[in-house]
Design a protein around this motif. Sequence first.
Motif, PDB file in Angstrom:
ATOM      1  N   UNK A   1       0.818  -1.218   0.000  1.00 30.91           N
ATOM      2  CA  UNK A   1       0.000   0.000   0.000  1.00 30.91           C
ATOM      3  C   UNK A   1       0.849   1.263   0.000  1.00 30.91           C
ATOM      4  N   UNK A   2       2.027   1.181   0.624  1.00 29.42           N
ATOM      5  CA  UNK A   2       2.889   2.373   0.621  1.00 29.42           C
ATOM      6  C   UNK A   2       3.898   2.305  -0.529  1.00 29.42           C
ATOM      7  N   UNK A   3       3.671   1.331  -1.444  1.00 33.14           N
ATOM      8  CA  UNK A   3       4.470   1.273  -2.663  1.00 33.14           C
ATOM      9  C   UNK A   3       5.872   0.729  -2.471  1.00 33.14           C
ATOM     10  N   UNK A   4       6.063  -0.116  -1.474  1.00 38.42           N
ATOM     11  CA  UNK A   4       7.411  -0.610  -1.205  1.00 38.42           C
ATOM     12  C   UNK A   4       7.480  -2.132  -1.148  1.00 38.42           C
ATOM     13  N   UNK A   5       6.521  -2.812  -1.836  1.00 35.44           N
ATOM     14  CA  UNK A   5       6.520  -4.279  -1.737  1.00 35.44           C
ATOM     15  C   UNK A   5       7.818  -4.882  -2.249  1.00 35.44           C
TER      16      UNK A   5
ATOM     17  N   UNK B   1      14.889  -5.163   1.940  1.00 35.74           N
ATOM     18  CA  UNK B   1      15.973  -4.178   2.027  1.00 35.74           C
ATOM     19  C   UNK B   1      16.165  -3.696   3.464  1.00 35.74           C
ATOM     20  N   UNK B   2      17.402  -3.395   3.786  1.00 40.72           N
ATOM     21  CA  UNK B   2      17.698  -2.925   5.129  1.00 40.72           C
ATOM     22  C   UNK B   2      17.077  -1.543   5.334  1.00 40.72           C
ATOM     23  N   UNK B   3      16.400  -1.368   6.459  1.00 41.75           N
ATOM     24  CA  UNK B   3      15.682  -0.121   6.740  1.00 41.75           C
ATOM     25  C   UNK B   3      16.599   1.084   6.609  1.00 41.75           C
TER      26      UNK B   3
ATOM     27  N   UNK C   1      14.939   8.703   3.033  1.00 41.45           N
ATOM     28  CA  UNK C   1      14.123   9.243   4.121  1.00 41.45           C
ATOM     29  C   UNK C   1      12.633   9.037   3.882  1.00 41.45           C
ATOM     30  N   UNK C   2      12.193   9.313   2.652  1.00 42.02           N
ATOM     31  CA  UNK C   2      10.785   9.170   2.332  1.00 42.02           C
ATOM     32  C   UNK C   2      10.331   7.717   2.388  1.00 42.02           C
ATOM     33  N   UNK C   3      11.202   6.822   1.903  1.00 41.88           N
ATOM     34  CA  UNK C   3      10.855   5.387   1.941  1.00 41.88           C
ATOM     35  C   UNK C   3      10.770   4.894   3.374  1.00 41.88           C
ATOM     36  N   UNK C   4      11.704   5.336   4.230  1.00 42.72           N
ATOM     37  CA  UNK C   4      11.668   4.935   5.637  1.00 42.72           C
ATOM     38  C   UNK C   4      10.378   5.404   6.287  1.00 42.72           C
ATOM     39  N   UNK C   5       9.977   6.651   5.970  1.00 45.04           N
ATOM     40  CA  UNK C   5       8.748   7.187   6.536  1.00 45.04           C
ATOM     41  C   UNK C   5       7.565   6.319   6.112  1.00 45.04           C
ATOM     42  N   UNK C   6       7.582   5.866   4.854  1.00 42.87           N
ATOM     43  CA  UNK C   6       6.473   5.030   4.377  1.00 42.87           C
ATOM     44  C   UNK C   6       6.475   3.673   5.062  1.00 42.87           C
ATOM     45  N   UNK C   7       7.667   3.126   5.350  1.00 40.87           N
ATOM     46  CA  UNK C   7       7.732   1.850   6.064  1.00 40.87           C
ATOM     47  C   UNK C   7       7.122   2.008   7.466  1.00 40.87           C
TER      48      UNK C   7
ATOM     49  N   UNK D   1      12.344  14.766   3.664  1.00 39.28           N
ATOM     50  CA  UNK D   1      11.778  14.047   2.514  1.00 39.28           C
ATOM     51  C   UNK D   1      11.870  14.956   1.292  1.00 39.28           C
ATOM     52  N   UNK D   2      12.360  14.429   0.175  1.00 40.46           N
ATOM     53  CA  UNK D   2      12.497  15.299  -0.998  1.00 40.46           C
ATOM     54  C   UNK D   2      11.137  15.548  -1.648  1.00 40.46           C
TER      55      UNK D   2
END
Lengths: 248, 284
Positions: free
Chosen positions: A116-120, A125-127, A132-138, A160-161
């Motif tokens: 749902x947050x687009x990171x399937x 991957x290591x957190x 930054x934006x991907x970590x926030x989504x995780x 976040x960019x």
Amino acid sequence: MSALEVRGLSASYGTGPAVLRDVTFSALAGQAVAVLGPNGGGKTTLFRALLGELAPTSGTVAIAGDLAYVPQTERARLDFPVGALDVALMGAYARTPWYRRIGATDRRRALDALGRVGLEDRARERFGALSGGQRQRVLIARALVRDARVLLLDEPFAGVDRASERAMVDMLDDLRADGRVLLIATHDIEQARRWDRVLCLRGQQIAYGAPAQALTTSVLEQTYGAEIVVLEDGRRAVAVQHHDHAHQ
Amino acid sequence: MTEILRSGLLQRALLEVVVLGAACGALGVWLLHLRHAYAAESLAHAMLPGLVLAALAGVPLVLGATGGVIVAAALIALAARDTRVGAEVAVAVTVTTAFALGAVLALSPAVPARLGELLFGDLLGATSGDIATACGLAVAIAALLAFGYRPLTLAVFDPVAAPSLGVRPARVELALLALLAVAMVAAVQGLGNLLVFALLVAPAAAALRLGGCVGGQLLWGAALGAGAGVVGIVASAELDTAAGASVALAAVAMFVVAALARPGPSSGFGGARRSPLAALGARR
């Protein structure tokens, strides 16, 4: 009926003076509320009181459903060897007894949440290696695994960019469509205008309402004091930011 | 090698140090992740008066170590409450005082055991009781680390959000420190007051470099701790060196090899939290 209702809430640390007084607001399911205020203005205190980590000295809080806190990603230990999926699975910790393994249902839920947050595709991957934006989504996925109805997001756009920021806004809209309530702590006044409601805090509640009504020059001046610069038309305002703050 | 296999003394020392090394190596991984290496070292040194008093009174050293750890932990906690002093100064002062007190007591003529044995351990004197204690400790540590995996992960990775996910980081840290105290009490007789720390930190520091996930790091820590025990005992028998010191040196050598093999930043050091070295430098 409100999904989140706060009445006359005051809170203090230990026996000290109240750091937050007289906060009264309510949010309907699906509403996003920007929580605006200077450093030390009470945003973190409000979140801690809502989470039950800080006993209110007065007032009441009523929440329909579970509550989840989404911290700033740099507050997590980025050198710790956990993958994105491991972090999402932390949302299932509270409901899993200590002697049980995390169940298959929760693993599926965690993968869905990452989807749902687009990171399937980043599940393994290591957190700490994510942006930054991907970590926030995780971390938001973790709140989804928790199945929280109310999400408290602490400066979700910090670090976040621009491109990720747009993706995040879409994602938060998606969560609102689920009927979840979002409380978004922010320094950014322009950002705050984007959401359904704005709560201005400075030790106490300065204003609450739709951005157009709440974000007046006078409210902003009361909220930020000397830290604010209001530009000519009164529509644009810039908060002078101090980033050497320490959260309680 | 044949000498080692024939000697019952060495066999027992080997068994003791392998079990202790595995237990301490795994425990040390969490200790480093929580950045409590300094606290661990302090606690180890601060229990010296307890050990000396036990030797003076003629009671088992385990009792003295237990008392010493409890008193030291209480003193550190008390001193750290004074905000004018600060936690690190409190620890340093408490430890130095306790260690000096222990040395003064140990120099009194009535102490039967030599100070050297208390400081550097007596692995070759391991009794069946010591080995049973070490095995019990290892089982307890394995069980607690297995069941404590999730709370420990949250306490380390995300202490800010941990309470909202059902975990109180302060309690988790306290539990780990308590387990650490138990491990030191069990290991101090064999490895000594000064050297017990080596098995807690060196294999774990190497494991942090080698393991790709926490589970892998725990396994590496246990394997390297046990390995350091074997290498140290064999070397001490072959080269006729002090057993405890040889084990400590073997453990440190493993860290050096691991650090050379994986020169990337280790995940246990260099952070902002509670690192005494960072505290000496400028504040962030």
